[in-house]
Design a protein around this motif. Structure first.
Motif, mmCIF file in Angstrom:
data_model
loop_
_atom_site.group_PDB
_atom_site.id
_atom_site.type_symbol
_atom_site.label_atom_id
_atom_site.label_comp_id
_atom_site.label_asym_id
_atom_site.label_seq_id
_atom_site.Cartn_x
_atom_site.Cartn_y
_atom_site.Cartn_z
ATOM 1 N N ASP A 55 0.816 -1.198 0.000
ATOM 2 C CA ASP A 55 0.000 0.000 0.000
ATOM 3 C C ASP A 55 0.860 1.263 0.000
ATOM 4 O O ASP A 55 0.533 2.268 -0.637
ATOM 5 C CB ASP A 55 -0.908 -0.027 1.225
ATOM 6 N N LYS A 56 2.042 1.214 0.660
ATOM 7 C CA LYS A 56 2.946 2.360 0.687
ATOM 8 C C LYS A 56 3.601 2.594 -0.662
ATOM 9 O O LYS A 56 3.787 3.729 -1.104
ATOM 10 C CB LYS A 56 3.996 2.144 1.775
ATOM 11 N N LEU A 57 3.953 1.477 -1.343
ATOM 12 C CA LEU A 57 4.567 1.610 -2.674
ATOM 13 C C LEU A 57 3.573 2.135 -3.701
ATOM 14 O O LEU A 57 3.961 2.805 -4.657
ATOM 15 C CB LEU A 57 5.122 0.260 -3.132
ATOM 16 N N CYS A 58 2.298 1.814 -3.503
ATOM 17 C CA CYS A 58 1.289 2.275 -4.454
ATOM 18 C C CYS A 58 0.934 3.745 -4.262
ATOM 19 O O CYS A 58 0.317 4.358 -5.136
ATOM 20 C CB CYS A 58 0.009 1.443 -4.310
ATOM 21 N N GLY A 59 1.350 4.320 -3.137
ATOM 22 C CA GLY A 59 1.012 5.709 -2.884
ATOM 23 C C GLY A 59 1.834 6.662 -3.730
ATOM 24 O O GLY A 59 2.848 6.291 -4.331
ATOM 25 N N THR A 60 1.418 7.894 -3.828
ATOM 26 C CA THR A 60 2.120 8.911 -4.598
ATOM 27 C C THR A 60 3.367 9.382 -3.867
ATOM 28 O O THR A 60 3.466 9.253 -2.635
ATOM 29 C CB THR A 60 1.194 10.103 -4.863
ATOM 30 N N LYS A 61 4.295 9.949 -4.603
ATOM 31 C CA LYS A 61 5.530 10.448 -4.016
ATOM 32 C C LYS A 61 5.241 11.716 -3.227
ATOM 33 O O LYS A 61 4.603 12.643 -3.766
ATOM 34 C CB LYS A 61 6.554 10.724 -5.109
ATOM 35 N N PRO A 62 5.659 11.796 -1.977
ATOM 36 C CA PRO A 62 5.354 13.001 -1.196
ATOM 37 C C PRO A 62 6.133 14.197 -1.717
ATOM 38 O O PRO A 62 7.251 14.081 -2.212
ATOM 39 C CB PRO A 62 5.785 12.615 0.220
ATOM 40 N N VAL A 63 5.532 15.356 -1.607
ATOM 41 C CA VAL A 63 6.140 16.594 -2.077
ATOM 42 C C VAL A 63 7.098 17.108 -1.018
ATOM 43 O O VAL A 63 6.857 16.961 0.191
ATOM 44 C CB VAL A 63 5.051 17.632 -2.385
ATOM 45 N N ASN A 64 8.197 17.710 -1.440
ATOM 46 C CA ASN A 64 9.166 18.250 -0.502
ATOM 47 C C ASN A 64 8.539 19.348 0.341
ATOM 48 O O ASN A 64 7.697 20.138 -0.130
ATOM 49 C CB ASN A 64 10.377 18.784 -1.268
ATOM 50 N N ALA A 65 8.977 19.436 1.594
ATOM 51 C CA ALA A 65 8.385 20.407 2.502
ATOM 52 C C ALA A 65 8.722 21.828 2.096
ATOM 53 O O ALA A 65 7.944 22.761 2.349
ATOM 54 C CB ALA A 65 8.863 20.137 3.932
ATOM 55 N N GLN A 66 9.863 22.039 1.428
ATOM 56 C CA GLN A 66 10.275 23.381 1.028
ATOM 57 C C GLN A 66 9.848 23.734 -0.395
ATOM 58 O O GLN A 66 10.252 24.757 -0.925
ATOM 59 C CB GLN A 66 11.790 23.512 1.159
ATOM 60 N N TRP A 67 9.073 22.863 -1.001
ATOM 61 C CA TRP A 67 8.676 23.135 -2.386
ATOM 62 C C TRP A 67 7.608 24.204 -2.431
ATOM 63 O O TRP A 67 6.687 24.232 -1.611
ATOM 64 C CB TRP A 67 8.143 21.857 -3.020
ATOM 65 N N THR A 68 7.763 25.093 -3.363
ATOM 66 C CA THR A 68 6.749 26.133 -3.581
ATOM 67 C C THR A 68 6.253 26.023 -5.012
ATOM 68 O O THR A 68 7.017 25.754 -5.943
ATOM 69 C CB THR A 68 7.352 27.524 -3.344
#
Length: 260
Positions: A55-68
């Motif tokens: 289920d974790k592999l199927c999830g989307t890639k998390p966005v970086n915390a500093q991304w704008t």
């Protein structure tokens, strides 16, 4: 009582094909199974059970915390500190344009202006001499070769015609003499003198020229080796001459093969 209307062949062929008993519509899943799923979903499809890692592999890639995200417009507000900032000396040096080479000369214009000194300059006598075109004198063409300009009379002076070479040049100009034993090649056909034609062989030459006479009972084998030749022994000198040269003799390599 009304009579039954007889059905036509076209009416029988136009009736739709009847579904067989136990027919079920196609499943909505993209694959086919031999048996029904153990836990059917609300719409009759298979309900998958995944592990936590799957289920974790199927999830989307998390966005970086500093991304704008992208700016909504290419025009944005510049802060007061950025407006009043002053570049360092290093930034100023890097922002400057590249200087040309010290020996760089820009291209001349198509139309150049000639200076007054060049317009009033006068060339030297040597330059005038070199600037003159080369003149050629007429070739002394032979009278018999008027239509051929490549043949002309060589103008030989009278002193060259009356010159006499030295004794050394006269000796060098002589052809090389043949050897004293040199003989000219004989012709293919030559005449035989009368003495050779009338010559008679001597008695000794006639004896040597006569073949060996043998009786009809004598058996002669030209390939038979005599007993004396079979038992002959060479002399020590012949043995020495027949031996190979020592420096060309090579010993055979002996391989140590084990006996069984």
């Amino acid at each position: 009582m009304a009579t039954a209307v007889k059905s036509r062949r076209i009416d029988v062929l136009s009736t739709p094909k009847q579904l067989p008993p136990g027919y079920r519509e196609d499943r909505r899943s993209v694959y086919w199974v031999d048996k029904l799923p153990p836990i059917p979903g609300a719409e009759g499809t298979t309900q998958f059970v995944l592990t936590d890692w799957q289920d974790k592999l199927c999830g989307t890639k998390p966005v970086n915390a500093q991304w704008t995200g992208d700016r909504p417009t290419p025009i944005w507000k510049v802060s007061q500190a950025a407006q009043k900032a002053e570049a360092s000396q290093r930034v100023v040096d890097l922002a400057g344009h590249k200087n040309c080479h010290r020996d760089y000369v820009p291209d001349r214009a198509v139309r150049t202006k000639v200076s007054d000194a060049a317009q009033t300059a006068s060339c030297s006598a040597r330059i005038e001499q070199l600037a003159k075109e080369k003149t050629f004198s007429a070739l002394p063409v032979k009278e018999s070769w008027e239509f051929d300009c490549y043949v002309w009379d060589p103008e030989i002076s009278k002193s060259a015609k009356n010159a006499r070479c030295s004794d050394r040049l006269d000796n060098l100009a002589e052809p090389k003499r043949y050897h004293r034993s040199f003989q000219v090649a004989r012709p293919v056909m030559w005449s035989v003198d009368d003495s050779s034609l009338k010559a008679i062989a001597s008695l000794r030459i006639q004896q040597l020229a006569r073949p060996k006479s043998r009786s009809k009972y004598e058996t002669f084998d030209p390939y038979k080796v005599s007993n004396g030749a079979l038992h002959a022994r060479p002399t020590p000198r012949v043995d020495e001459l027949s031996a190979p040269i020592p420096r060309k003799v090579r010993q055979k390599k002996q391989t140590g093969g084990g006996s069984s």
